[in-house]
Design a protein around this motif. Structure first.
Motif, PDB file in Angstrom:
ATOM      1  N   VAL A   1      46.261  38.307  24.865  1.00  0.00           N
ATOM      2  CA  VAL A   1      46.039  38.091  26.296  1.00  0.00           C
ATOM      3  C   VAL A   1      44.883  37.456  26.514  1.00  0.00           C
ATOM      4  N   VAL A   2      44.894  36.375  27.374  1.00  0.00           N
ATOM      5  CA  VAL A   2      43.789  35.740  27.981  1.00  0.00           C
ATOM      6  C   VAL A   2      43.523  35.789  29.231  1.00  0.00           C
ATOM      7  N   ILE A   3      42.394  36.240  29.914  1.00  0.00           N
ATOM      8  CA  ILE A   3      42.058  36.405  31.329  1.00  0.00           C
ATOM      9  C   ILE A   3      41.046  35.389  31.294  1.00  0.00           C
ATOM     10  N   PRO A   4      41.067  34.619  32.254  1.00  0.00           N
ATOM     11  CA  PRO A   4      40.142  33.184  32.838  1.00  0.00           C
ATOM     12  C   PRO A   4      38.960  34.011  33.195  1.00  0.00           C
ATOM     13  N   ASP A   5      37.904  33.601  32.724  1.00  0.00           N
ATOM     14  CA  ASP A   5      36.497  33.963  33.259  1.00  0.00           C
ATOM     15  C   ASP A   5      36.341  33.631  34.730  1.00  0.00           C
ATOM     16  N   ASN A   6      35.507  34.185  35.460  1.00  0.00           N
ATOM     17  CA  ASN A   6      35.109  33.978  36.832  1.00  0.00           C
ATOM     18  C   ASN A   6      33.727  33.909  37.028  1.00  0.00           C
ATOM     19  N   PHE A   7      33.239  33.097  37.903  1.00  0.00           N
ATOM     20  CA  PHE A   7      32.009  32.619  38.331  1.00  0.00           C
ATOM     21  C   PHE A   7      31.389  33.285  39.541  1.00  0.00           C
ATOM     22  N   PRO A   8      30.923  34.441  39.684  1.00  0.00           N
ATOM     23  CA  PRO A   8      30.197  35.127  41.040  1.00  0.00           C
ATOM     24  C   PRO A   8      29.431  34.028  41.720  1.00  0.00           C
ATOM     25  N   ARG A   9      28.691  33.278  40.935  1.00  0.00           N
ATOM     26  CA  ARG A   9      27.430  32.407  41.508  1.00  0.00           C
ATOM     27  C   ARG A   9      28.108  31.415  42.472  1.00  0.00           C
ATOM     28  N   TYR A  10      29.390  30.842  41.806  1.00  0.00           N
ATOM     29  CA  TYR A  10      29.864  29.845  42.867  1.00  0.00           C
ATOM     30  C   TYR A  10      31.281  30.231  43.556  1.00  0.00           C
ATOM     31  N   THR A  11      31.245  31.639  44.007  1.00  0.00           N
ATOM     32  CA  THR A  11      32.185  32.340  44.542  1.00  0.00           C
ATOM     33  C   THR A  11      31.702  32.751  46.147  1.00  0.00           C
ATOM     34  N   SER A  12      32.860  32.644  46.985  1.00  0.00           N
ATOM     35  CA  SER A  12      32.361  33.205  48.247  1.00  0.00           C
ATOM     36  C   SER A  12      33.499  33.802  48.722  1.00  0.00           C
ATOM     37  N   ARG A  13      33.637  34.264  49.876  1.00  0.00           N
ATOM     38  CA  ARG A  13      34.970  34.770  50.577  1.00  0.00           C
ATOM     39  C   ARG A  13      35.819  33.910  50.762  1.00  0.00           C
TER      40      ARG A  13
ATOM     41  N   GLU B   1      35.585  39.640  41.608  1.00  0.00           N
ATOM     42  CA  GLU B   1      34.988  41.005  41.096  1.00  0.00           C
ATOM     43  C   GLU B   1      36.205  41.583  40.196  1.00  0.00           C
ATOM     44  N   ASN B   2      37.480  41.553  40.768  1.00  0.00           N
ATOM     45  CA  ASN B   2      38.501  41.929  40.005  1.00  0.00           C
ATOM     46  C   ASN B   2      38.804  41.287  38.582  1.00  0.00           C
ATOM     47  N   GLY B   3      38.765  39.961  38.638  1.00  0.00           N
ATOM     48  CA  GLY B   3      38.994  39.139  37.695  1.00  0.00           C
ATOM     49  C   GLY B   3      38.076  39.544  36.659  1.00  0.00           C
ATOM     50  N   LEU B   4      36.774  39.806  37.052  1.00  0.00           N
ATOM     51  CA  LEU B   4      35.803  39.984  35.762  1.00  0.00           C
ATOM     52  C   LEU B   4      36.147  41.349  35.094  1.00  0.00           C
ATOM     53  N   LYS B   5      36.600  42.181  35.991  1.00  0.00           N
ATOM     54  CA  LYS B   5      37.027  43.768  35.682  1.00  0.00           C
ATOM     55  C   LYS B   5      38.033  43.758  34.837  1.00  0.00           C
ATOM     56  N   ILE B   6      39.190  42.855  35.109  1.00  0.00           N
ATOM     57  CA  ILE B   6      40.395  42.914  34.339  1.00  0.00           C
ATOM     58  C   ILE B   6      40.035  42.339  33.226  1.00  0.00           C
ATOM     59  N   ARG B   7      39.178  41.065  33.148  1.00  0.00           N
ATOM     60  CA  ARG B   7      38.994  40.465  31.695  1.00  0.00           C
ATOM     61  C   ARG B   7      38.373  41.390  30.694  1.00  0.00           C
ATOM     62  N   GLU B   8      37.452  42.278  31.196  1.00  0.00           N
ATOM     63  CA  GLU B   8      37.008  43.094  30.375  1.00  0.00           C
ATOM     64  C   GLU B   8      37.645  44.267  29.881  1.00  0.00           C
ATOM     65  N   GLN B   9      38.712  44.701  30.593  1.00  0.00           N
ATOM     66  CA  GLN B   9      39.698  45.912  30.428  1.00  0.00           C
ATOM     67  C   GLN B   9      40.782  45.108  29.375  1.00  0.00           C
ATOM     68  N   MET B  10      41.105  44.062  29.374  1.00  0.00           N
ATOM     69  CA  MET B  10      42.061  43.510  28.651  1.00  0.00           C
ATOM     70  C   MET B  10      41.961  42.782  27.321  1.00  0.00           C
ATOM     71  N   SER B  11      40.385  42.883  27.322  1.00  0.00           N
ATOM     72  CA  SER B  11      40.090  42.351  25.938  1.00  0.00           C
ATOM     73  C   SER B  11      40.424  42.883  24.752  1.00  0.00           C
ATOM     74  N   VAL B  12      41.012  44.271  24.855  1.00  0.00           N
ATOM     75  CA  VAL B  12      41.572  44.847  23.846  1.00  0.00           C
ATOM     76  C   VAL B  12      42.874  44.528  23.245  1.00  0.00           C
ATOM     77  N   LEU B  13      43.533  43.540  24.105  1.00  0.00           N
ATOM     78  CA  LEU B  13      44.769  42.906  23.948  1.00  0.00           C
ATOM     79  C   LEU B  13      44.490  41.575  23.210  1.00  0.00           C
ATOM     80  N   PRO B  14      44.769  41.401  21.934  1.00  0.00           N
ATOM     81  CA  PRO B  14      44.295  40.178  21.326  1.00  0.00           C
ATOM     82  C   PRO B  14      44.991  38.762  21.807  1.00  0.00           C
TER      83      PRO B  14
END
Length: 239
Positions: free
Chosen positions: A187-199, A172-185
């Motif tokens: 900086v690359v934040i890896p995408d995250n896949f909630p469908r394939y993620t668990s605890r 969840e935090n990875g998706l959030k920070i990826r969106e927030q950091m998109s303003v910095l050309p």
């Protein structure tokens, strides 16, 4: 060693390696402490820091059969149904889990699959409890606690530690920070896949890169400046 007059660069590295091995044998809680020490030049020498930095991704791995069984149990599907390819052994291992390189069967994307170590929650909880009991006992000796409240420090440490054990939160935090950091050309934040993620299983985009310590001297200055800008962007502009 210094008292016995046996101080030398090679011996210093040897002692740091011995310390790293001891920390590794003690488990995740102590490995985290070792990782924190590995970035403290005010406490350790550069040679010792290099040895302890191996705790970040070169901790001994556990059996991949257990890891793959964890993936299947957590995601409710056979590994071969989720990934068309996955490395038979981890490409890196740290205090809480180990990472495999894989290809998503559905999309063909190359991903990093992080799988939590078995029993890590129980092990860390016991270590934190014992450390906290020691901290409570130390409060009986004011000269030990006048400048540092070990119990309060451990409570904060434990809170962050338990958050780190929840890979759903990390995703969840990875998706959030990826969106927030998109303003910095740059900086690359890896995408995250909630469908394939668990605890206990986390799947994210695989990105090739290098450690700052491996970068050339010409690149380090620019990368440090970019890191400062990224940090300030998170601190001042992100919620």
């Amino acid at each position: 060693d210094k008292v016995l007059g046996r101080s030398s660069p090679d011996l210093e590295v040897q002692r740091a390696a011995e310390l790293r091995d001891i920390i590794t044998s003690l488990g995740p809680f102590y490995i985290k402490i070792g990782q924190a020490l590995s970035i403290r030049p005010d406490i350790l020498s550069p040679r010792s820091m290099v040895e302890l930095q191996k705790l970040c991704d070169k901790v001994p791995s556990y059996d991949s059969k257990i890891a793959f069984a964890t993936i299947e149990r957590e995601l409710g599907r056979p590994v071969s149904d989720i990934f068309s390819e996955i490395t038979p052994e981890p490409v890196a291992a740290a205090s809480l889990g180990q990472v495999y390189k894989a290809t998503l069967r559905e999309t063909g994307q190359i991903v990093a699959v992080k799988v939590q170590r078995p029993g890590v929650l129980e092990t860390v909880s016991l270590d934190l409890y014992l450390a906290r009991e020691a901290g409570l006992f130390a409060r009986n000796f004011p000269f030990l606690t006048d400048r540092l409240d070990a119990v309060a420090l451990l409570d904060e440490f434990a809170y962050r530690f338990y958050q780190e054990l929840d890979y759903n939160l990390e995703c969840e935090n990875g998706l959030k920070i990826r969106e927030q950091m998109s303003v910095l050309p740059n900086v690359v934040i890896p995408d995250n896949f909630p469908r394939y993620t668990s605890r206990r299983v986390h799947v994210a985009e695989w990105i090739e890169g290098e450690k700052l310590s491996q970068s050339t001297a010409d690149d380090v200055g620019a990368l440090v400046n970019l890191g400062v800008i990224t940090y300030l962007t998170q601190l001042l502009e992100c919620k």
